[in-house]
Design an enzyme around this catalytic site. Structure first.
Site, PDB file in Angstrom:
ATOM      1  CB  SER A 112      15.171   2.852  -3.011  1.00 42.87           C
ATOM      2  OG  SER A 112      15.095   4.104  -2.352  1.00 42.87           O
ATOM      3  CE1 TYR A 135       8.994   8.068  -0.452  1.00 41.22           C
ATOM      4  CE2 TYR A 135      11.350   7.702  -0.610  1.00 41.22           C
ATOM      5  CZ  TYR A 135      10.119   7.365  -0.099  1.00 41.22           C
ATOM      6  OH  TYR A 135      10.012   6.313   0.769  1.00 41.22           O
ATOM      7  CB  THR A 161       6.801   6.092  -2.623  1.00 40.56           C
ATOM      8  OG1 THR A 161       7.450   4.933  -3.158  1.00 40.56           O
ATOM      9  CG2 THR A 161       6.350   5.802  -1.207  1.00 40.56           C
ATOM     10  CE  LYS A 238       6.694   0.556  -1.814  1.00 44.12           C
ATOM     11  NZ  LYS A 238       6.997   1.413  -0.667  1.00 44.12           N
ATOM     12  CG  HIS A 262       6.711   3.317   3.494  1.00 39.18           C
ATOM     13  ND1 HIS A 262       6.689   4.256   2.505  1.00 39.18           N
ATOM     14  CD2 HIS A 262       8.018   3.171   3.811  1.00 39.18           C
ATOM     15  CE1 HIS A 262       7.928   4.676   2.257  1.00 39.18           C
ATOM     16  NE2 HIS A 262       8.749   4.017   3.040  1.00 39.18           N
TER      17      HIS A 262
HETATM   18  C1  FMN Z   1      14.949  -0.206   5.430  1.00 41.77           C
HETATM   19  C2  FMN Z   1      13.767   0.138   4.566  1.00 41.77           C
HETATM   20  C3  FMN Z   1      13.890   1.162   3.635  1.00 41.77           C
HETATM   21  C4  FMN Z   1      12.816   1.489   2.804  1.00 41.77           C
HETATM   22  N1  FMN Z   1      12.992   2.435   1.851  1.00 41.77           N
HETATM   23  C5  FMN Z   1      11.978   2.709   0.995  1.00 41.77           C
HETATM   24  C6  FMN Z   1      12.168   3.604  -0.067  1.00 41.77           C
HETATM   25  O1  FMN Z   1      13.251   4.150  -0.265  1.00 41.77           O
HETATM   26  N2  FMN Z   1      11.109   3.860  -0.869  1.00 41.77           N
HETATM   27  C7  FMN Z   1       9.886   3.258  -0.693  1.00 41.77           C
HETATM   28  O2  FMN Z   1       8.958   3.516  -1.455  1.00 41.77           O
HETATM   29  N3  FMN Z   1       9.691   2.377   0.295  1.00 41.77           N
HETATM   30  C8  FMN Z   1      10.704   2.077   1.132  1.00 41.77           C
HETATM   31  N4  FMN Z   1      10.505   1.147   2.104  1.00 41.77           N
HETATM   32  C9  FMN Z   1       9.220   0.420   2.196  1.00 41.77           C
HETATM   33  C10 FMN Z   1       9.236  -0.848   1.330  1.00 41.77           C
HETATM   34  O3  FMN Z   1       9.230  -0.546  -0.054  1.00 41.77           O
HETATM   35  C11 FMN Z   1       8.024  -1.748   1.581  1.00 41.77           C
HETATM   36  O4  FMN Z   1       6.847  -0.996   1.414  1.00 41.77           O
HETATM   37  C12 FMN Z   1       8.012  -2.423   2.951  1.00 41.77           C
HETATM   38  O5  FMN Z   1       9.318  -2.708   3.418  1.00 41.77           O
HETATM   39  C13 FMN Z   1       7.225  -3.721   2.840  1.00 41.77           C
HETATM   40  O6  FMN Z   1       7.115  -4.353   4.048  1.00 41.77           O
HETATM   41  P1  FMN Z   1       8.066  -5.575   4.529  1.00 41.77           P
HETATM   42  O7  FMN Z   1       9.362  -4.978   4.923  1.00 41.77           O
HETATM   43  O8  FMN Z   1       7.298  -6.111   5.684  1.00 41.77           O
HETATM   44  O9  FMN Z   1       8.180  -6.587   3.387  1.00 41.77           O
HETATM   45  C14 FMN Z   1      11.569   0.801   2.949  1.00 41.77           C
HETATM   46  C15 FMN Z   1      11.458  -0.211   3.898  1.00 41.77           C
HETATM   47  C16 FMN Z   1      12.526  -0.556   4.680  1.00 41.77           C
HETATM   48  C17 FMN Z   1      12.363  -1.693   5.672  1.00 41.77           C
HETATM   49  C1  7N5 Z   2      15.171   8.937   3.487  1.00 41.20           C
HETATM   50  C2  7N5 Z   2      15.041   7.456   3.381  1.00 41.20           C
HETATM   51  C3  7N5 Z   2      13.623   7.045   3.379  1.00 41.20           C
HETATM   52  C4  7N5 Z   2      13.514   5.656   2.924  1.00 41.20           C
HETATM   53  C5  7N5 Z   2      12.210   5.077   3.286  1.00 41.20           C
HETATM   54  O1  7N5 Z   2      11.263   5.215   2.579  1.00 41.20           O
HETATM   55  C6  7N5 Z   2      12.097   4.321   4.487  1.00 41.20           C
HETATM   56  O2  7N5 Z   2      13.058   4.280   5.255  1.00 41.20           O
HETATM   57  O3  7N5 Z   2      11.028   3.745   4.715  1.00 41.20           O
END
Ligand code: FMN
Ligand code: 7N5
Length: 368
Positions: A112, A135, A161, A238, A262
């Protein structure tokens, strides 16, 4: 009172129980939570209950091969790591431990932009391919510098993303007044950008404020040319959920797509990720690899997504559970369990290679 002792994990969900014991409530809510009513979060999981498998028998399954290749990199498994922010919330070693775990499992790791360890430290620990998730920052010079650093550190692709022009309304984080603790930071961004993420304010998510400050919501398809010109790394988009956007992605030169909502954290009411997969795969055809994430908690679910046309399946929350439970070993444990379960499902469905994991292997009934 002594902490309860849980038996060793035999499935990915067991890591969730271990992680729950180690994480504070507000961090747990940040990881587990979704946007608004969490309807899409739930839909991601429930979609897999509508999948049934069509096993073939009397096939030699003495060797089930999960090896694959993505954008030119060989991988031991199609199970990879979705980008998630601030791994030091889950474990003191943060993304360095995640990279070590990914290496042990032979898995892809998408780091990330909000990583809490430097790109260079993560790359030094990695033995497998790393991609960097971005981002679109308001400050393009910061984005440009990051892209250059990623290439220099050996990252092999950029993952933009596109489903978060603003952060989803996450009620749990708002109620908790969630903010990132002072010892943890998105160290690859400049420090000035971080101040708002640390400012706890009851009734508001500091991350929502921080995202609004940092991320440019005016970006459109035509801006992608700037990023393409800025870096020779392959570009992955994404957060695509429709055939229309999948076609636009290919038209604008995307090298791969991640079908994702997401993890139900952005648009509440968006389609379950699994329900969008076949539509996107059919739109782009064989030339553009489609990756998938959302609600995958085991190898049978990995198998279902592969059968519907995904080339790789990424895990978000489960990797954080493994990381919180046991650091690098926990990350490797989650990835290896999901991969072992995939191989097991391949054996019991009579499909010993990934090429045979196709639509003939599944039925996905329509949701309500
Ligand atoms: C705690 C957390 C932080 C995340 N941070 C990001 C991120 O920084 N960038 C991003 O593109 N997606 C982020 N996501 C989304 C994940 O990349 C992903 O799309 C999602 O968690 C997939 O679903 P799952 O948790 O059911 O496997 C985040 C998800 C979680 C749970
Ligand atoms: C500022 C953090 C955002 C990360 C993210 O994409 C998420 O938490 O789903």
């Amino acid at each position: 009172m002594t902490a309860p002792v849980l038996p060793p994990p035999v499935c990915v969900e067991d890591y969730r129980r271990l992680a729950r014991l180690r994480l504070d409530q507000d961090v747990w809510d940040f990881i587990e939570g979704g946007a608004e009513t969490e309807r899409t979060l739930g839909a991601n999981r429930r979609a897999f209950e509508r999948v049934t498998l069509r096993p073939r028998v009397l096939v030699d399954v003495s060797h089930c091969d999960t090896r694959t290749e993505l954008l030119g990199a060989p991988l031991a498994t199609p199970v990879g790591i979705a980008p998630t922010a601030y791994h030091r919330l889950a474990h003191p070693e943060g993304e360095v431990a995640t990279a070590l775990g990914a290496g042990t499992a032979g898995a892809l790791y998408v780091v990330s932009i909000f990583a809490s360890r430097t790109l260079e430290d993560i790359a030094a620990a990695a033995t497998g391919p790393l991609w960097l998730q971005l981002y679109w920052l308001r400050r393009r010079e910061v984005l440009a510098a990051l892209v250059d650093r990623a290439a220099a550190a050996g990252f092999r692709a950029l993952v933009l993303t596109v489903d978060a022009p603003r952060l989803g309304r996450r009620h749990r984080d708002a109620r908790n007044g969630f903010a990132i603790g002072s010892g943890i930071s998105a160290v690859n961004l400049d420090a000035a950008l971080m101040a708002s993420a640390h400012r706890a304010d009851p009734g508001r998510s500091a991350l929502a404020v921080h995202t609004a400050e940092a991320v440019d919501p005016s970006v459109t398809w035509s801006d992608l040319a700037w990023l393409r010109a800025r870096s020779s790394l392959p570009l992955v988009l994404k957060g695509i959920l429709t055939a229309e956007d999948a076609l636009l992605a290919v038209e604008h030169g995307a090298d791969a797509i991640v079908v994702s909502n997401h993890g139900g954290r952005q648009l509440d009411g968006a389609t379950a990720s699994l329900d969008a997969l076949a539509e996107v795969v059919d739109a782009v055809g064989a030339d553009c690899p489609v990756l998938f994430d959302g609600g995958v908690r085991g190898g049978t679910e990995v198998f279902a997504a592969l059968a519907l046309g995904a080339r790789s399946v990424l895990l978000g929350r489960p990797v954080l559970w493994g990381l919180a439970a046991a650091g690098a070993a926990g990350v490797a444990g989650v990835l290896e369990l999901a991969t072992e379960e995939l191989a097991h499902t391949m054996a019991l469905t009579g499909r010993p290679g990934l090429a045979a994991v196709d639509r003939s292997a599944v039925v996905l009934r329509k949701g309500l």
